[in-house]
Design an enzyme around this catalytic site. Structure first.
Site, PDB file in Angstrom:
ATOM      1  N   SER A   1      40.678  54.807  40.651  1.00  0.00           N
ATOM      2  CA  SER A   1      41.439  55.799  39.881  1.00  0.00           C
ATOM      3  C   SER A   1      41.921  55.137  38.601  1.00  0.00           C
ATOM      4  CB  SER A   1      42.663  56.272  40.670  1.00  0.00           C
ATOM      5  OG  SER A   1      42.243  56.899  41.844  1.00  0.00           O
TER       6      SER A   1
ATOM      7  N   ARG B   1      52.267  51.931  43.161  1.00  0.00           N
ATOM      8  CA  ARG B   1      51.385  51.000  42.438  1.00  0.00           C
ATOM      9  C   ARG B   1      52.157  49.944  41.637  1.00  0.00           C
ATOM     10  NH1 ARG B   1      49.366  53.038  45.769  1.00  0.00           N
ATOM     11  NH2 ARG B   1      47.772  54.653  45.765  1.00  0.00           N
TER      12      ARG B   1
ATOM     13  N   GLU C   1      46.453  53.210  35.534  1.00  0.00           N
ATOM     14  CA  GLU C   1      46.673  52.438  36.770  1.00  0.00           C
ATOM     15  C   GLU C   1      45.949  51.094  36.647  1.00  0.00           C
ATOM     16  OE1 GLU C   1      46.324  54.492  40.524  1.00  0.00           O
ATOM     17  OE2 GLU C   1      45.411  52.738  41.475  1.00  0.00           O
TER      18      GLU C   1
HETATM   19  C1  LIG Z   1      35.775  52.355  44.070  1.00  0.00           C
HETATM   20  C2  LIG Z   1      37.229  51.961  44.044  1.00  0.00           C
HETATM   21  C3  LIG Z   1      38.130  52.602  44.875  1.00  0.00           C
HETATM   22  C4  LIG Z   1      39.486  52.247  44.863  1.00  0.00           C
HETATM   23  N1  LIG Z   1      40.348  52.903  45.690  1.00  0.00           N
HETATM   24  C5  LIG Z   1      41.648  52.567  45.690  1.00  0.00           C
HETATM   25  C6  LIG Z   1      42.574  53.229  46.563  1.00  0.00           C
HETATM   26  O1  LIG Z   1      42.215  54.101  47.342  1.00  0.00           O
HETATM   27  N2  LIG Z   1      43.875  52.863  46.501  1.00  0.00           N
HETATM   28  C7  LIG Z   1      44.321  51.878  45.662  1.00  0.00           C
HETATM   29  O2  LIG Z   1      45.534  51.581  45.662  1.00  0.00           O
HETATM   30  N3  LIG Z   1      43.467  51.245  44.830  1.00  0.00           N
HETATM   31  C8  LIG Z   1      42.166  51.554  44.821  1.00  0.00           C
HETATM   32  N4  LIG Z   1      41.307  50.900  43.986  1.00  0.00           N
HETATM   33  C9  LIG Z   1      41.823  49.891  43.026  1.00  0.00           C
HETATM   34  C10 LIG Z   1      41.843  48.431  43.549  1.00  0.00           C
HETATM   35  O3  LIG Z   1      40.850  48.230  44.546  1.00  0.00           O
HETATM   36  C11 LIG Z   1      43.219  48.045  44.097  1.00  0.00           C
HETATM   37  O4  LIG Z   1      44.224  48.151  43.104  1.00  0.00           O
HETATM   38  C12 LIG Z   1      43.223  46.608  44.658  1.00  0.00           C
HETATM   39  O5  LIG Z   1      44.433  46.385  45.325  1.00  0.00           O
HETATM   40  C13 LIG Z   1      43.073  45.550  43.559  1.00  0.00           C
HETATM   41  O6  LIG Z   1      42.821  44.300  44.205  1.00  0.00           O
HETATM   42  P1  LIG Z   1      41.945  43.173  43.475  1.00  0.00           P
HETATM   43  O7  LIG Z   1      41.929  41.985  44.352  1.00  0.00           O
HETATM   44  O8  LIG Z   1      40.632  43.693  43.079  1.00  0.00           O
HETATM   45  O9  LIG Z   1      42.870  42.905  42.205  1.00  0.00           O
HETATM   46  P2  LIG Z   1      42.389  42.574  40.726  1.00  0.00           P
HETATM   47  O10 LIG Z   1      41.742  43.772  40.131  1.00  0.00           O
HETATM   48  O11 LIG Z   1      41.649  41.303  40.688  1.00  0.00           O
HETATM   49  O12 LIG Z   1      43.815  42.382  40.028  1.00  0.00           O
HETATM   50  C14 LIG Z   1      44.711  43.471  39.878  1.00  0.00           C
HETATM   51  C15 LIG Z   1      46.051  42.926  39.370  1.00  0.00           C
HETATM   52  O13 LIG Z   1      46.636  42.102  40.385  1.00  0.00           O
HETATM   53  C16 LIG Z   1      46.835  40.768  39.895  1.00  0.00           C
HETATM   54  N5  LIG Z   1      46.534  39.864  41.017  1.00  0.00           N
HETATM   55  C17 LIG Z   1      45.426  39.855  41.799  1.00  0.00           C
HETATM   56  N6  LIG Z   1      45.553  38.930  42.763  1.00  0.00           N
HETATM   57  C18 LIG Z   1      46.764  38.337  42.564  1.00  0.00           C
HETATM   58  C19 LIG Z   1      47.472  37.303  43.239  1.00  0.00           C
HETATM   59  N7  LIG Z   1      46.973  36.666  44.305  1.00  0.00           N
HETATM   60  N8  LIG Z   1      48.696  36.956  42.770  1.00  0.00           N
HETATM   61  C20 LIG Z   1      49.235  37.572  41.677  1.00  0.00           C
HETATM   62  N9  LIG Z   1      48.601  38.552  41.001  1.00  0.00           N
HETATM   63  C21 LIG Z   1      47.384  38.926  41.447  1.00  0.00           C
HETATM   64  C22 LIG Z   1      45.898  40.597  38.717  1.00  0.00           C
HETATM   65  O14 LIG Z   1      46.401  39.630  37.819  1.00  0.00           O
HETATM   66  C23 LIG Z   1      45.900  42.025  38.141  1.00  0.00           C
HETATM   67  O15 LIG Z   1      47.026  42.221  37.331  1.00  0.00           O
HETATM   68  C24 LIG Z   1      39.944  51.222  43.986  1.00  0.00           C
HETATM   69  C25 LIG Z   1      39.024  50.565  43.159  1.00  0.00           C
HETATM   70  C26 LIG Z   1      37.681  50.916  43.190  1.00  0.00           C
HETATM   71  C27 LIG Z   1      36.709  50.181  42.310  1.00  0.00           C
END
Ligand SMILES: Cc1cc2nc3c(=O)[nH]c(=O)nc-3n(C[C@H](O)[C@H](O)[C@H](O)COP(=O)(O)OP(=O)(O)OC[C@H]3O[C@@H](n4cnc5c(N)ncnc54)[C@H](O)[C@@H]3O)c2cc1C
Length: 300
Positions: free
Chosen positions: A225, A175, A295
């Site tokens: 998580s 992560r 996380e």
């Molecule tokens: C129901 C549920 C299930 C999930 N299951 C998993 C799982 O199985 N495994 C897992 O790893 N995660 C899981 N997640 C967490 C999440 O989906 C992941 O961490 C995902 O990769 C986050 O992507 P996002 O676009 O939503 O990022 P955001 O939440 O929008 O951002 C997360 C971080 O990344 C940064 N960021 C986003 N985009 C960029 C970019 N283009 N450039 C630079 N920085 C950026 C943001 O500034 C922030 O710090 C889950 C979440 C939910 C709600």
């Protein structure tokens, strides 16, 4: 702010620049107060120009994808939120390689892989994030992680330079990645897959989706998580063993379906979640001597 708003409207168009936009509309937790400016760029050139003018105006900025790993303050954010989810989500396929813009949802990339009989991305198809967020977090599930499939990533540096990094230059760990440390913005990534059989790919995607629905509280808003997995242990099990299943703080609750998830029961605030996670950390530390680490990223 007036001059900056005019400049941003010139870059991305009026319909893509919002003021006082509630961040709860853009996080899967459904938590977060208003940000001053919320902008939805549609191209790399727009993103580059936005960063330039925001810096020129000395206003803070923060990049978000689908907000699925994000806890935003009840006071919102004083500055510019650059949202890459809606307008910046192209996906193209060439041979065994998928090229996706940072705002492309992992689910859409997964179904594109299926349509093109490419295997290797099934693990990520149920993660509700964008490619950008998944690179930053080295998102992973069911034995796979982004590290296994990314070949290269194009980023924008703090200095406004475009840089293409090979996967082994991204320092992808559990992560984590180099992206946050260097303040890079992920623009695009190449995903290297293998030819596969559509029926088998679909069966794996369906099985993982079933396992998620079965084990995770998907019926409630959350950020997945809440805590990282501690070494040789599981956060959910430690929280359950600490007697915290169903523990609540205001509208936030430790899910009774999966103790690794903090859920929003309807009207949770960021403060409720912080109080709850602080208590969980303290109890787990007191009872088992293990430090849980969030996380979920905080924008507070
Ligand atoms: C129901 C549920 C299930 C999930 N299951 C998993 C799982 O199985 N495994 C897992 O790893 N995660 C899981 N997640 C967490 C999440 O989906 C992941 O961490 C995902 O990769 C986050 O992507 P996002 O676009 O939503 O990022 P955001 O939440 O929008 O951002 C997360 C971080 O990344 C940064 N960021 C986003 N985009 C960029 C970019 N283009 N450039 C630079 N920085 C950026 C943001 O500034 C922030 O710090 C889950 C979440 C939910 C709600």
């Amino acid at each position: 702010m007036g001059k900056l708003i005019e400049q941003l409207v010139d870059i991305s168009g009026e319909q893509n620049v919002l003021q006082n936009e509630p961040m709860k509309r853009h996080t899967t937790f459904r938590i977060g107060g208003p940000c001053d400016i919320f902008i939805k760029p549609g191209s790399i050139e727009e993103i580059r120009q936005i960063i330039e003018v925001v810096k020129e105006n000395k206003v803070p900025y923060y990049v978000v994808g689908n907000g699925s790993n994000l806890l935003v303050s009840d006071d919102g954010y004083r500055g510019v939120i650059i949202n890459l989810f809606n307008n910046f989500s192209d996906i193209t396929v060439e041979g065994n390689t998928i090229t996706a813009s940072a705002g492309a949802l992992l689910g859409k990339i997964g179904y594109t892989a299926l349509k093109n009989s490419l295997t290797g991305f099934e693990f990520a198809t149920g993660i509700p994030g964008t490619l950008g967020g998944a690179v930053v977090m080295n998102a992973g599930a069911y034995g796979g992680e982004m590290k296994d499939v990314l070949s290269e990533v194009t980023v924008l540096t703090k200095e406004g330079e475009l840089l293409t990094l090979k996967a082994d230059e991204l320092e992808l760990g559990y992560r984590t990645s180099i992206i946050a440390k260097k303040d890079y913005i992920v623009l695009e990534g190449k995903i290297q897959l293998k030819p596969g059989e559509p029926d088998k790919i679909k069966a794996v995607i369906d099985d993982l989706a079933f396992r998620r629905r079965d084990k995770q509280p998907l019926e409630y808003p959350s950020a997945g998580s809440t805590f990282k997995r501690p070494k040789d242990n599981f956060a959910g099990k430690l929280i359950m063993d600490a007697g915290l299943r169903g523990y609540t703080s205001g509208g936030a609750m430790v899910s009774d379906k999966h103790c690794g998830f903090v859920i929003n029961k309807g009207d949770a605030t960021c403060e409720d979640v912080i109080k709850l996670t602080d208590h969980v950390k303290e109890e787990v530390k007191n009872q088992f001597g293990i430090e849980l680490e969030l996380e979920v990223k905080k924008l507070i």
